[in-house]
Write a protein that holds these residues in place. Structure first.
Motif, PDB file in Angstrom:
ATOM      1  N   ASP A  52       1.017  -1.159  -0.129  1.00  0.00           N
ATOM      2  CA  ASP A  52       0.042   0.115  -0.004  1.00  0.00           C
ATOM      3  C   ASP A  52       0.852   1.210  -0.030  1.00  0.00           C
ATOM      4  O   ASP A  52       0.634   2.279  -0.779  1.00  0.00           O
ATOM      5  CB  ASP A  52      -1.109  -0.003   1.217  1.00  0.00           C
ATOM      6  CG  ASP A  52      -1.936   1.042   1.173  1.00  0.00           C
ATOM      7  OD1 ASP A  52      -2.368   1.306  -0.095  1.00  0.00           O
ATOM      8  OD2 ASP A  52      -2.471   1.459   2.069  1.00  0.00           O
ATOM      9  N   HIS A  60       0.891   4.046  -3.063  1.00  0.00           N
ATOM     10  CA  HIS A  60       0.586   5.654  -3.046  1.00  0.00           C
ATOM     11  C   HIS A  60       1.844   6.380  -2.853  1.00  0.00           C
ATOM     12  O   HIS A  60       1.883   7.651  -2.466  1.00  0.00           O
ATOM     13  CB  HIS A  60      -0.306   5.740  -1.751  1.00  0.00           C
ATOM     14  CG  HIS A  60      -1.582   5.069  -2.287  1.00  0.00           C
ATOM     15  ND1 HIS A  60      -2.631   5.387  -3.059  1.00  0.00           N
ATOM     16  CD2 HIS A  60      -2.256   3.696  -1.699  1.00  0.00           C
ATOM     17  CE1 HIS A  60      -3.427   4.634  -3.152  1.00  0.00           C
ATOM     18  NE2 HIS A  60      -3.250   3.372  -2.398  1.00  0.00           N
ATOM     19  N   SER A 118      -4.053   3.342   3.177  1.00  0.00           N
ATOM     20  CA  SER A 118      -4.874   4.202   2.522  1.00  0.00           C
ATOM     21  C   SER A 118      -6.182   4.017   2.352  1.00  0.00           C
ATOM     22  O   SER A 118      -7.092   5.105   2.086  1.00  0.00           O
ATOM     23  CB  SER A 118      -4.340   4.230   0.950  1.00  0.00           C
ATOM     24  OG  SER A 118      -4.851   2.552   0.540  1.00  0.00           O
TER      25      SER A 118
END
Length: 283
Positions: free
Chosen positions: A192, A196, A204
């Protein structure tokens, strides 16, 4: 100013040499001259046989720097990911050898850095911009199982003796064991963060470390997490965590009995490598 070796006057398809001696000596290319200095060594540092490789993306980065961009932004705009990079500007050089000598004199450590493999150049008038870079790579992270075992070994070596984490003293603690469910929870967060380009304990989706552990059907009494971005080896990430008081406290906390570790390598992300280390004690 760089002086041309030869000049020509084109007349009716003929090139007439002007001011050329009967025997002309070819001058080395700029990259060739720089690699000659790299092979020779400088400032008491040994030379390197591995030559620098011209790289078009670094050429573009050098042009960006010539326009006033910062090195990091220029590399990003050019699409080049570097583990390490440096840039130099050389004014009014006499010739290619002069540029190479100036580079060896003022940036010897960069020139003789074995990790630095690529070079980019931009020339505009009497100014030359050069970018040297170590390309991104994580060869020691090919085997997740080996990395898991190495991090576990280092963590238990650290816990085997008393230490101070910042101002907080810790006694030696029992060894941790590696648990698959915690590895899975760590991998969720590592992926994750890479997706991002973030470094956070919050997912997130708003999840906490405890949420992610619960989702792996691990029934816990206490949960903790360390995260990191950038390190490309198990030793490097553990060294960073032990040097950070709060991460060190998690590593030395005697309440924890189990550990999970995961990393994600993604050269499209901001840091390239993201890590999560999860600690827990079952109910």
């Amino acid at each position: 100013m760089i002086r041309p070796l030869l000049s020509c006057l084109f007349t009716a398809g003929l090139c007439v040499m002007l001011g050329t001696p009967a025997t002309a000596v070819a001058r080395p290319s700029l990259i060739g001259a720089i690699n000659a200095e790299r092979a020779e060594g400088c400032g008491g540092r040994r030379g390197l046989k591995t030559p620098l490789r011209p790289n078009r993306k670094l050429d573009a980065a050098a042009r960006g720097i010539a326009r006033g961009e910062k090195l990091g932004r220029a590399l990003t705009a050019a699409g080049y990911r570097a583990l390490h990079s440096a840039s130099m500007q050389i004014s009014d050089p006499r010739d290619n050898e002069d540029i190479a000598r100036s580079l060896a004199r003022n940036s010897c450590e960069e020139l003789t850095n074995a990790a630095v493999l690529d070079i980019g150049v931009s020339r505009q008038g009497a100014q030359t911009w050069i970018v040297l870079a170590a390309p991104f790579g994580a060869p020691e992270l090919k085997s997740a199982r080996e990395v898991d075992e190495r991090v576990l070994t280092l963590a238990n070596q650290a816990r085997a003796r008393a230490r101070r984490c910042g101002s907080e003293p810790f006694d030696a603690a029992p060894p941790l064991r590696l648990v698959g469910a915690l590895n899975d929870a760590a991998l969720v967060q590592a992926r994750d963060m890479a997706r991002h380009s973030m470094l956070s304990h919050d997912g997130s989706d708003g999840s906490t470390p405890a949420d992610r552990v619960t989702r792996q059907n691990y029934k816990w009494r206490v949960v903790g997490e360390n995260v990191a971005s950038g390190p490309t080896t198990a030793d490097e990430v553990m060294e960073g965590w032990l040097a950070s008081p709060h991460h060190c406290e998690n590593l030395m906390d005697p309440r924890f009995t189990d550990m999970g570790i995961a990393f994600t390598v993604d050269d499209r992300s901001e840091s390239g490598v993201y890590w999560s280390q999860v600690f827990a004690t079952p109910r």
